[in-house]
Design an enzyme around this catalytic site. Structure first.
Site, PDB file in Angstrom:
ATOM      1  N   ASP A  21       0.836  -1.216   0.000  1.00 59.57           N
ATOM      2  CA  ASP A  21       0.000   0.000   0.000  1.00 59.57           C
ATOM      3  C   ASP A  21       0.863   1.255   0.000  1.00 59.57           C
ATOM      4  OD1 ASP A  21       0.808  -0.714   2.561  1.00 59.57           O
ATOM      5  OD2 ASP A  21      -1.100  -0.260   3.533  1.00 59.57           O
ATOM      6  N   ASP A  27       1.453  -7.156 -10.779  1.00 61.84           N
ATOM      7  CA  ASP A  27       0.485  -6.841 -11.834  1.00 61.84           C
ATOM      8  C   ASP A  27      -0.078  -5.442 -11.613  1.00 61.84           C
ATOM      9  OD1 ASP A  27      -1.320  -7.335 -14.024  1.00 61.84           O
ATOM     10  OD2 ASP A  27      -2.894  -7.621 -12.520  1.00 61.84           O
ATOM     11  N   ASP A  39       0.954  -1.738 -13.714  1.00 60.55           N
ATOM     12  CA  ASP A  39      -0.025  -0.894 -14.428  1.00 60.55           C
ATOM     13  C   ASP A  39       0.045   0.539 -13.916  1.00 60.55           C
ATOM     14  OD1 ASP A  39      -1.116  -2.899 -16.072  1.00 60.55           O
ATOM     15  OD2 ASP A  39      -3.147  -2.101 -15.786  1.00 60.55           O
TER      16      ASP A  39
END
Ligand code: IPM
Ligand code: MN
Length: 348
Positions: free
Chosen positions: A216, A240, A244
């Site tokens: 986080d 993943d 992005d």
């Protein structure tokens, strides 16, 4: 003679593949690079032609390939397929054993103004995400989907963590010698093992500085201070998501390439973006991530460093000359084929 297996795939995949192969065809004779291409239908195209996204004939072709170059896969057309294109991609990663997915992000000085973040925050960013690709929630068992209950399992063995950690440290040794390991060790058991194994492997690399971050906090740091990072190593699902997030910092999703590596066998190279079915067939897709995937292949699978550098430089020169694709400048742009021709001209 190098055997390259091309999987153009779906959506914009075939268009950007065509661009990359045109660049390869132009550059190869200049550098005495001899290659043979074999093309197979994979992903949605595989479903259409063979009834399966990852058909046996594609597996066979992989046995003879020195490297695999993939465009992009997926699209609404196959949303209800019994085996979706994405499952084909996961099966291929497992089949090839490519456990280390490398996604480099270098913010191009001429494109930093396109970033959703302030230019001074992103300019100078030069990091690489090393994502574990064949473990974690993507493959963990048990997994089930019932009417009123579902579960996935994040599983990691010591050996799986060791090899990806080693890969990250080796990568850092060739760069700025800093590794940030990302986990959720305050909550997840798999992350606790991850952190302790990464610490053990770090002892083999005293020249590399290691820090740990919770995922986080990392998600936040990527948009507040991306230039602070060198090598970011993390498990499959976190990688993943973070890749992005990172991919848009440089101004467009169309710029991020990737390479996936295993212990042996062919490596797999593909853009980090998807198949963009909404713009397919219009000759406006940005081929840069595909071309960078090609140069990663030339560099890491074939050691054709001079040729890879020349192509990267031709892309760079073309961008510096102000020639842009539509995603980079919606007011003044070249079609993908015209833009690719500029790269080929720059190469000569
Ligand atoms: C990626 C993609 C894939 C993934 C999908 C298409 C299965 O998002 O390569 O990042 O989640 O790994
Ligand atoms: Mn993804």
């Amino acid at each position: 003679m190098k055997n390259i297996l091309c999987l153009p795939g779906d959506g914009i995949g075939p268009e950007i593949m065509k661009s990359a192969l045109a660049v390869l065809a132009a550059a190869a004779p200049m550098y005495g690079f001899v290659y043979e291409l074999r093309e197979e239908a994979f992903g949605g195209a595989g479903i259409d032609r063979h009834g399966h996204p990852f058909a046996d004939c594609v597996k066979e072709a992989m046995g003879r390939a020195d490297a695999v170059l993939l465009g992009a896969i997926g699209g609404p057309k196959w949303d209800d397929a019994s085996v979706r294109p994405e499952q084909g991609l996961l099966a291929m990663r497992k089949f090839l054993g490519v456990y280390a997915n490398v996604r480099p992000l270098k913010v191009h000085p001429n494109l930093a103004y396109l970033s959703p973040l302030k230019e001074d925050i992103v300019s100078g960013t030069d990091l690489v995400i090393v994502r574990e690709l064949t473990g974690g929630a993507y493959f963990g068992e048990p997994r089930e989907l019932l009417e009123d209950f579902a579960r996935d399992s994040i599983t990691y063995s010591r050996a799986e963590i060791e090899r990806i950690a080693r890969y990250a440290f080796e990568t850092a040794m060739k760069r700025d010698r800093r590794v940030t390991s990302v986990d959720k060790a305050n909550v997840l058991a798999s992350s606790k093992l991850w952190r302790s194994v990464v610490c053990e492997v770090a002892k083999e690399y005293p020249a590399v500085t290691l820090e740990h971050m919770y995922v986080d906090a990392m998600a936040m740091a990527l948009v507040t201070n991306p230039k602070r990072y060198d090598v970011i190593v993390t498990e499959n699902l976190f990688g993943d998501i973070l890749s992005d997030e990172a991919s848009v910092l440089g101004g467009s999703l169309g710029l991020l390439s990737s390479g996936s590596f295993g212990a042996d066998g062919p490596a797999l190279y593909e853009p980090a973006h998807g198949s963009a079915p909404d713009i397919a067939g219009q000759n406006i897709a940005n081929p840069i991530a595909m071309i960078y995937s090609l140069t990663m292949m030339l560099r890491y699978s074939f050691g054709a460093t001079a040729m890879a550098d020349a192509i990267d430089k031709a892309v760079d020169d073309t961008l510096r000359s102000g020639a842009m694709t539509k995603d980079l400048n919606p007011d003044e742009w070249l079609s993908a084929t015209d833009w690719t021709q500029r790269v080929i001209d720059a190469l000569r």
